[in-house]
Design a protein around this motif. Structure first.
Motif, short mmCIF file in Angstrom:
data_model
loop_
_atom_site.label_atom_id
_atom_site.label_comp_id
_atom_site.label_asym_id
_atom_site.label_seq_id
_atom_site.Cartn_x
_atom_site.Cartn_y
_atom_site.Cartn_z
N VAL A 173 0.87 -1.17 0.00
CA VAL A 173 0.00 0.00 0.00
C VAL A 173 0.91 1.23 0.00
N PHE A 174 0.68 2.09 -0.96
CA PHE A 174 1.62 3.18 -1.25
C PHE A 174 0.83 4.47 -1.44
N LEU A 189 -8.62 10.54 5.79
CA LEU A 189 -8.25 9.33 5.04
C LEU A 189 -6.94 8.76 5.58
N LYS A 190 -5.97 9.63 5.88
CA LYS A 190 -4.70 9.13 6.42
C LYS A 190 -4.90 8.40 7.74
N GLU A 191 -5.79 8.90 8.59
CA GLU A 191 -6.08 8.22 9.86
C GLU A 191 -6.61 6.81 9.62
N GLU A 192 -7.50 6.67 8.63
CA GLU A 192 -8.07 5.34 8.35
C GLU A 192 -7.04 4.44 7.68
N PRO A 207 3.26 5.04 3.31
CA PRO A 207 2.46 6.26 3.07
C PRO A 207 3.32 7.37 2.49
N GLN A 208 2.74 8.10 1.55
CA GLN A 208 3.41 9.24 0.92
C GLN A 208 2.39 10.35 0.70
N ILE A 228 -2.82 2.03 -4.32
CA ILE A 228 -2.78 3.42 -3.88
C ILE A 228 -4.18 3.87 -3.45
N PRO A 229 -4.43 4.02 -2.14
CA PRO A 229 -5.71 4.57 -1.68
C PRO A 229 -5.71 6.08 -1.86
#
Length: 366
Positions: A173-174, A189-192, A207-208, A228-229
């Motif tokens: 996951v990127f 979204l970053k929290e989830e 994460p980026q 990529i979410p």
């Protein structure tokens, strides 16, 4: 087990032609799976005639049947016209996630050394789409405003599905949103994503920020599959970039998913979509209409994607057979002109059908 029903959402111009090719591939005579088909005409004339009532009817049918296969449709630009059927469908079936996967096509040179598949898992609703917009002031003092919203539940489903999808793909996951600039809005979204990473410690998580994501996609070694979410607007843009990294949009499909909001996330809770609608990520290609030269790959792969969500093992086998046969056909030199070949639309579909039949026949002996 009763035969699954696929709601067929007919479209416009070349989109409709390619839908018919995909339906040829998933015919019982080819895949050996009994399927029922319920058709709705979503062409622009019919949408105008019914003032989008046919779109609502198609959405209700998908909620009953669970599966939909959609042709590309025309979205008129004029204000006050019938607008986008996709936007209506996403709201009506309570769609939460859109998945688009880019993959390398045999004989097509990818950009920046990208070889492994990349899936963009984005919000299906909210964010910049459907936001209220207005302007105040005049001349140089005029100011434009827009209200955007995202929902915690949608962020949760995007993040959780991204990690489950990555687990199935053996991918990492990127990426992610610009949470440093927008910690309250995009930070949701970053929290989830962070919470999903805790639930799935076996999945590599990198994460980026969104701008770094774009840059690193062009400099990655390209050997590890990625998921990529993303927010709705970011994912829309990312999808287009990812498709072109592989040199063609032909090898991708787009899947819209809705979920039961009561489902709880977790590594042991495989999210089962309540509705799956698959389509090609491209438009109606009006200049190719009626010429029998358009590439049907993406629409055929969309039909394969749809079968993969069915519980019937035969449908899942047919899904894999279609994926493999479509890519093998290109590998063996059968391609339409956009991929440097000379096959017509129907020639390519015929080639896929022949390979699917042969593959399923061989598999049945093993």
């Amino acid at each position: 087990m009763p035969a699954p029903t696929i709601v067929v959402l007919e479209g416009d111009e070349t989109g409709q032609e390619l839908l018919l090719e995909a339906l040829r591939v998933i015919d019982r005579s080819v895949i050996g799976v009994d399927l029922n088909f319920e058709h709705y005409d979503l062409s622009l004339p019919k949408r105008r005639e019914t003032q989008n009532a046919v779109v609502q009817q198609a959405a209700e049918a998908m909620k009953r049947a669970r599966f939909g296969l959609k042709a590309a449709t025309i979205t008129p630009e004029a204000t006050g016209d019938v607008g986008s059927p996709n936007a209506i469908l996403r709201r009506a079936i309570e769609g939460k996630v859109i998945v688009r996967t880019g993959r390398r096509l045999p004989g097509v040179r990818p950009v920046a050394g990208v070889h492994a598949p990349i899936s963009v898992v984005r919000m299906a609703v909210g964010d910049a789409y459907g936001a209220k917009e207005w302007r105040e002031g005049e001349g140089a003092n005029e100011v434009a405003y827009r209200t955007e919203t995202i929902e915690r539940s949608v962020c949760l489903f995007v993040a959780e599905y991204a990690f489950q999808h990555a687990d199935r793909m053996n991918a990492k996951v990127f990426g992610g949103p610009k949470y440093t600039v927008s910690p309250v809005y995009e930070g949701m979204l970053k929290e989830e994503m962070d919470a999903a990473a805790q639930r799935h410690p076996n999945v590599t998580y990198e994460p980026q920020l969104i701008d770094a994501t774009y840059a690193l996609l062009l400099s990655t070694d390209g050997e590890r599959a990625m998921v990529i979410p993303s927010l709705n607007r970011d994912g829309d843009c990312l999808s287009d970039l990812v498709m072109q990294l592989f040199g063609s949009i032909a090898g991708a499909e787009s899947v819209l998913l809705s979920f039961d909001s009561s489902q709880s996330p977790g590594p042991d809770q495989n999210f089962k979509p309540t509705v799956v609608m698959a389509e090609a990520p491209h438009g109606t290609a009006p200049r190719l209409f009626g010429k029998n030269v358009a590439n049907p790959m993406a629409m055929i792969l969309a039909s394969a994607a749809l079968l993969s969500y069915m519980e019937d093992k035969r449908a899942q086998n047919a899904s894999r057979a279609i994926y493999e046969s479509t890519l093998e056909a290109v590998h063996e030199g059968l391609a339409t002109s956009d991929l440097g070949g000379h096959a017509s639309t129907t020639d390519f579909t015929d080639g896929v059908i022949e390979r699917v039949k042969r593959k399923l026949d061989v598999w049945s002996t093993l």
